[in-house]
Design an enzyme around this catalytic site. Sequence first.
Site, mmCIF file in Angstrom:
data_model
loop_
_atom_site.group_PDB
_atom_site.id
_atom_site.type_symbol
_atom_site.label_atom_id
_atom_site.label_comp_id
_atom_site.label_asym_id
_atom_site.label_seq_id
_atom_site.Cartn_x
_atom_site.Cartn_y
_atom_site.Cartn_z
ATOM 1 N N LYS A 53 0.688 -1.254 -0.026
ATOM 2 C CA LYS A 53 0.126 0.028 -0.115
ATOM 3 C C LYS A 53 0.899 1.126 -0.143
ATOM 4 O O LYS A 53 0.635 2.245 -0.817
ATOM 5 C CB LYS A 53 -0.973 -0.241 1.167
ATOM 6 C CG LYS A 53 -2.112 -1.046 1.037
ATOM 7 C CD LYS A 53 -2.848 -1.268 2.210
ATOM 8 C CE LYS A 53 -3.792 -2.262 2.191
ATOM 9 N NZ LYS A 53 -4.346 -2.702 3.613
ATOM 10 N N GLN A 97 -4.771 -1.797 9.629
ATOM 11 C CA GLN A 97 -4.641 -3.019 9.098
ATOM 12 C C GLN A 97 -5.253 -4.123 9.892
ATOM 13 O O GLN A 97 -4.973 -4.149 11.175
ATOM 14 C CB GLN A 97 -3.210 -3.368 8.766
ATOM 15 C CG GLN A 97 -2.828 -4.669 8.232
ATOM 16 C CD GLN A 97 -3.569 -4.819 6.825
ATOM 17 O OE1 GLN A 97 -3.321 -3.704 5.764
ATOM 18 N NE2 GLN A 97 -4.264 -5.771 6.220
ATOM 19 N N ASP A 120 -11.410 2.892 3.933
ATOM 20 C CA ASP A 120 -11.665 1.464 3.830
ATOM 21 C C ASP A 120 -13.170 1.201 3.613
ATOM 22 O O ASP A 120 -13.306 0.162 3.132
ATOM 23 C CB ASP A 120 -11.023 0.695 5.169
ATOM 24 C CG ASP A 120 -9.867 -0.109 4.718
ATOM 25 O OD1 ASP A 120 -9.688 -0.361 3.609
ATOM 26 O OD2 ASP A 120 -9.278 -0.528 5.787
#
Length: 296
Positions: A53, A97, A120
């Site tokens: 990422k 995460q 997200d």
Amino acid sequence: MAKILSGKELARTMREEMKIELKELKKKHNVVPGLAVILIGDDPASISYIKEKEKACNNIGIFSREYRFPGHYQEAELLDLIKDLNQSPQIHGILVQLPLPEHINEEKVLYAINPEKDVDGFHPVNIGRMMIGAPCFLPCTPAGIQQLLLRNDIEISGKHVVIVGRSNIVGKPLAMMLLQKKPGANATVTVCHTRTKNMAEITRQADILIVAAGRPHTINAEMVSEGVVVIDVGMNRVEDKTKKKGYRLVGDVEFEAVSQKASAISPVPGGVGPMTITMLLHNTIQAAKTSAGIKN
Ligand code: NAP
């Protein structure tokens, strides 16, 4: 032979488009989107995801800041960090995460993120907005799948889309997105899971079959009809001593056999995976634009 729906290629194209947009944003508005990525613990798969990422951000001109903490990092500290990042003008997107260590309440952490920075798309405010068709951050994997279909000129409207898997990050939001009364959606959607009876009867009715079960061989050639479009979301590590890493990645679909019947199919790797990160970049750019009051 089926057309290969390459997420790798499409991701490359979309990231080139984003690079141009980012240059314009900087030049015209002095805006540089910023993404904060938080990782607790040392799970190798998570480390490799956040590295990927970060690299993707740097390659196109998004500012990224990594926050890595040992597994014993406390929930209260994490919540304080999120509070600070919610206020930070350089940070437009916050990504935690998953999975988090057991002593940290995942729900509490995800809910602490400002929905305007929830790139997200996991915050209930964004999920609720998606459900009613309001503007929101779409969760990255379902959004990537939708783009993979649309940008390969695969009609979704009026089609029977069968989704295998009902997780909160893939199956359920994807069903909701493709059901919307909107361009790029308008599908008739069926969702299957482990309690579904006679699943093959349902998957054979699919015009578009999307498989996110997390189990190799979930779909074989007998379970699909001629001409079906197949999107394989699965990413399963299977032991392979011939590989340097000792494993290889396979999807949930028996690719060789199913591609003999399908009109189009996404590979693993190189299918949905690169699209997920691309949509994260897209959401981060959108967040920065919204915060600067820039319209699309
Ligand atoms: P998950 O939370 O484990 O959910 C799996 C879903 O599949 C569950 O709803 C489960 O049903 C259903 N299922 C499992 N085996 C099945 C079977 N044999 N028949 C019918 N349904 C079955 O998984 P997830 O997080 O959605 O991820 C799914 C896969 O996609 C994984 O391999 C993951 O690594 C991959 N993934 C890839 C990306 C990417 O960017 N490429 C992103 C996210 C996930 P129940 O609900 O009844 O248990």
